[in-house]
Design a protein around this motif. Sequence first.
Motif, PDB file in Angstrom:
ATOM      1  N   GLN B 350       0.766  -1.228   0.061  1.00 26.15           N
ATOM      2  CA  GLN B 350      -0.040  -0.075   0.096  1.00 26.15           C
ATOM      3  C   GLN B 350       0.651   1.378   0.133  1.00 26.15           C
ATOM      4  OE1 GLN B 350      -3.270   0.376  -0.432  1.00 26.15           O
ATOM      5  NE2 GLN B 350      -2.995  -1.858  -1.215  1.00 26.15           N
ATOM      6  N   ARG B 351       1.941   1.202   0.670  1.00 26.72           N
ATOM      7  CA  ARG B 351       2.697   2.448   0.744  1.00 26.72           C
ATOM      8  C   ARG B 351       3.449   2.761  -0.565  1.00 26.72           C
ATOM      9  NH1 ARG B 351       6.099   3.208   6.358  1.00 26.72           N
ATOM     10  NH2 ARG B 351       6.518   1.115   5.999  1.00 26.72           N
ATOM     11  N   LEU B 352       3.952   1.387  -1.177  1.00 27.35           N
ATOM     12  CA  LEU B 352       4.657   1.527  -2.430  1.00 27.35           C
ATOM     13  C   LEU B 352       3.538   2.244  -3.482  1.00 27.35           C
ATOM     14  CD1 LEU B 352       7.404   1.147  -3.694  1.00 27.35           C
ATOM     15  CD2 LEU B 352       6.450  -0.891  -4.672  1.00 27.35           C
ATOM     16  N   ARG B 353       2.504   1.913  -3.423  1.00 29.81           N
ATOM     17  CA  ARG B 353       1.521   2.187  -4.388  1.00 29.81           C
ATOM     18  C   ARG B 353       1.320   3.853  -4.160  1.00 29.81           C
ATOM     19  NH1 ARG B 353      -3.402   0.201  -7.401  1.00 29.81           N
ATOM     20  NH2 ARG B 353      -4.470   2.102  -7.717  1.00 29.81           N
ATOM     21  N   GLN B 354       1.107   3.931  -2.967  1.00 36.72           N
ATOM     22  CA  GLN B 354       0.702   5.413  -2.609  1.00 36.72           C
ATOM     23  C   GLN B 354       1.830   6.397  -2.894  1.00 36.72           C
ATOM     24  OE1 GLN B 354      -2.353   6.741  -1.658  1.00 36.72           O
ATOM     25  NE2 GLN B 354      -1.126   8.452  -1.857  1.00 36.72           N
ATOM     26  N   PHE B 355       2.987   5.712  -2.679  1.00 29.72           N
ATOM     27  CA  PHE B 355       4.253   6.609  -3.093  1.00 29.72           C
ATOM     28  C   PHE B 355       4.324   6.853  -4.814  1.00 29.72           C
ATOM     29  CE2 PHE B 355       8.871   7.057  -4.119  1.00 29.72           C
ATOM     30  CZ  PHE B 355       9.212   8.444  -3.042  1.00 29.72           C
ATOM     31  N   TYR B 356       4.050   5.915  -5.373  1.00 31.63           N
ATOM     32  CA  TYR B 356       4.024   6.234  -6.888  1.00 31.63           C
ATOM     33  C   TYR B 356       2.795   6.938  -7.358  1.00 31.63           C
ATOM     34  CZ  TYR B 356       7.203   1.780  -7.758  1.00 31.63           C
ATOM     35  OH  TYR B 356       8.025   1.079  -7.689  1.00 31.63           O
ATOM     36  N   GLU B 357       1.720   6.771  -6.729  1.00 32.13           N
ATOM     37  CA  GLU B 357       0.651   7.482  -6.986  1.00 32.13           C
ATOM     38  C   GLU B 357       1.016   9.172  -6.381  1.00 32.13           C
ATOM     39  OE1 GLU B 357      -2.955   6.468  -7.455  1.00 32.13           O
ATOM     40  OE2 GLU B 357      -2.930   8.531  -8.256  1.00 32.13           O
ATOM     41  N   ASP B 358       1.738   9.347  -5.618  1.00 29.97           N
ATOM     42  CA  ASP B 358       2.240  10.616  -5.137  1.00 29.97           C
ATOM     43  C   ASP B 358       3.273  11.253  -6.006  1.00 29.97           C
ATOM     44  OD1 ASP B 358       0.677  10.717  -2.854  1.00 29.97           O
ATOM     45  OD2 ASP B 358       2.438  10.177  -1.394  1.00 29.97           O
ATOM     46  N   LEU B 359       4.005  10.304  -6.682  1.00 27.96           N
ATOM     47  CA  LEU B 359       4.877  10.898  -7.557  1.00 27.96           C
ATOM     48  C   LEU B 359       4.185  11.142  -9.060  1.00 27.96           C
ATOM     49  CD1 LEU B 359       8.298   8.424  -6.973  1.00 27.96           C
ATOM     50  CD2 LEU B 359       8.100  11.062  -6.725  1.00 27.96           C
ATOM     51  N   GLY B 360       2.968  10.799  -9.232  1.00 26.09           N
ATOM     52  CA  GLY B 360       2.120  10.969 -10.557  1.00 26.09           C
ATOM     53  C   GLY B 360       2.389   9.808 -11.520  1.00 26.09           C
TER      54      GLY B 360
END
Lengths: 112, 568
Positions: B350-360
């Motif tokens: 979840q954190r990795l996905r959120q991180f990718y999401e934050d990077l656009g």
Amino acid sequence: MHLKTALVLCFAILSGAMLVYTSQRVHDAQRTLRMARAAVQKETQTTRMLQAEWAFLSAPDRLEKIAGEKLDLEGGAPRIIPSFEVLRPTTAPQMHDASFSGDAGEHIGGHE
Amino acid sequence: MIFYRMMRRNAAKLTGDRSAMLDLAHGRLVALSSFFAIIYMVLAVRAFDVSVVQAKFWNMEDAGAIVVAEAPEGKRRGSIYDRNGNMLATSLDMASLYADPYLIADPEKTARGLSDIFPSLNFGKTLRSLQSARRFVWIERNISPRQQEAVMQLGEPGLAFRYEEKRVYPAKNEMAHLVGMTNVDGRGLAGVERSFDRMLAKGQDVTLSLDMRLQHALHREVGKAIDDFNAMGGAGVIMDAHTGEVLAGVSLPDFNPHEPGLSEAAAHFNRLTLGVYELGSVFKIFSTAAFLETHDVPMSTTFDAREPIKVGRFTISDYHAEERILTVPEVFMVSSNIGSAMMGQAVGGQRLRQFYEDLGLLSAMNVEVAEVASPLVPDRWGEVATMTASYGHGIATTPLNVAAAVATVVNGGYLIEPTFVHAGEGGKARNNRNKISVISEETSYKMRELMRLVVTDGTGKNADVPGYRLGGKTGTAEKSGAGGYQRKKLISSFVGAFPINDPRYVVMVAVDEPKGNKKSYGYATAGWVAAPAVQRLVKTMANILGMAPDYDAPSYEHPLRQYVALEG
């Protein structure tokens, strides 16, 4: 009665003349405006045409091709770009200010 | 007059009613005469005005000017410029020649004259047209001013011109995908022409962030990489790492916007913004950044890469298997899939996905071209997806998404949204200055060190340009097809930033299906295909932008060398 008629006639003629004169001035002004607009438009069109022509002529691929074919030039290596720090004046400028002490040429070079 | 005097004489002798009647008649006569006299005077004045006063305005030049003034200037489509004011697209009035055969006095002589002016015209065909019974025949469209002058010199009253607006693209193919094109009615069909259609149609100009010189350099180097490795296509981008302005963007093959119909459909596809690809190991930049951001651990932290990892029915192995325990810098430098997968596991799905999401990386870019694609993301982000997404498999995105995310990682950690509009025009670049922090400055610093290490000692050595401290990451990914991943069909990419101590530019080159050659010893991996292209590109950029090399700068990656077992 005759005097009155003459006066009315004079007034009518004068008014007519003024009307003609005014309408003439308006026509002149409109014509001048139209011509000024036309000139601006023509200039804009010419500028646009010249800009497009300039863009074609100065296109990097065209310049690169010409430089290679006609002048045998290639892109320079990054090392040919000097930094300001390494630049030194080729001849030391002559300073004649008596109040200035030290090596004038070096001092100015340092500021460069 | 004689009649009037006689009447006055006789009137003097009359008295009473008859005298009053005569006075009345006299008054009417005077009024009528005055009326006609005034009319004649007005006519005389007007005749003088038209024939003498106004005559000076009606020479040929002024008449022509007035005709021009009456043309609908407001409807002219606006122009598109690059950041330096170079014209990228404009509309020009082009004359088109037509004939009214009914008015042609000598068709044979006219046809011969026209054939001399327009070598492409066939004399016989032209003569037949001029002898036809029609009242309108096109002779030649979009002729040059010189040809127009020559036609006028023929002095044939049956020949006339119609002015048509033609869209002109001086950069031709080089900017085709981003600038786009219009249809015959002047409506935007693609690129900026389409997305700014309403504004351009009103006659307003648009200034883009693109730099024609850098665009040419990128176009040339991506094209060379494609030619050298007999590839199917490629894409590239140069981005300002702080403002997100796209300085150059290329998708190859491309098309000539003047003759779009002559190109194949594939040439119209914008790989930079519309193509979604699994870009492989360049994603290790993001998974490593996520690991460093979420774990306060030293660079000496190790990962066991001696054996491939088995997850369910999948096996994760390394392309260049080191088969040993690797530190964080080593995992990044040798591009270990195993090490990166372990980092992803440590971060958590979840954190990795959120991180990718934050990077656009997981959503379509909000840019000023209409042709943008949404990334392809695993439906179910489980353990396998987490591990594979750590090294860029199972997740497909556009090269532009990746370049923007890299800019975010290296610029100190604040979010970059790419833009094609020059910052001076109030584009999105202004928003980027709001500095929405995605990762810490410390993580950004560590990532820059790691990226520099890849270029000095890792898989990106062929991208190094002495004096410019380029940092980056290679990515070689197998393309997925009907039967799964295809070992011989690769996407080789390199994304870098320089100067890495304070990055100003992010550069990316991706090549689609390169084939190994003699020079690359048969390899078609990113280190052989994309890295040299970026090296050549950075050298050219340095010349264009006047960036002096700094050979004495301290080694940026030096602090990491203690954690790396270097060969030789």
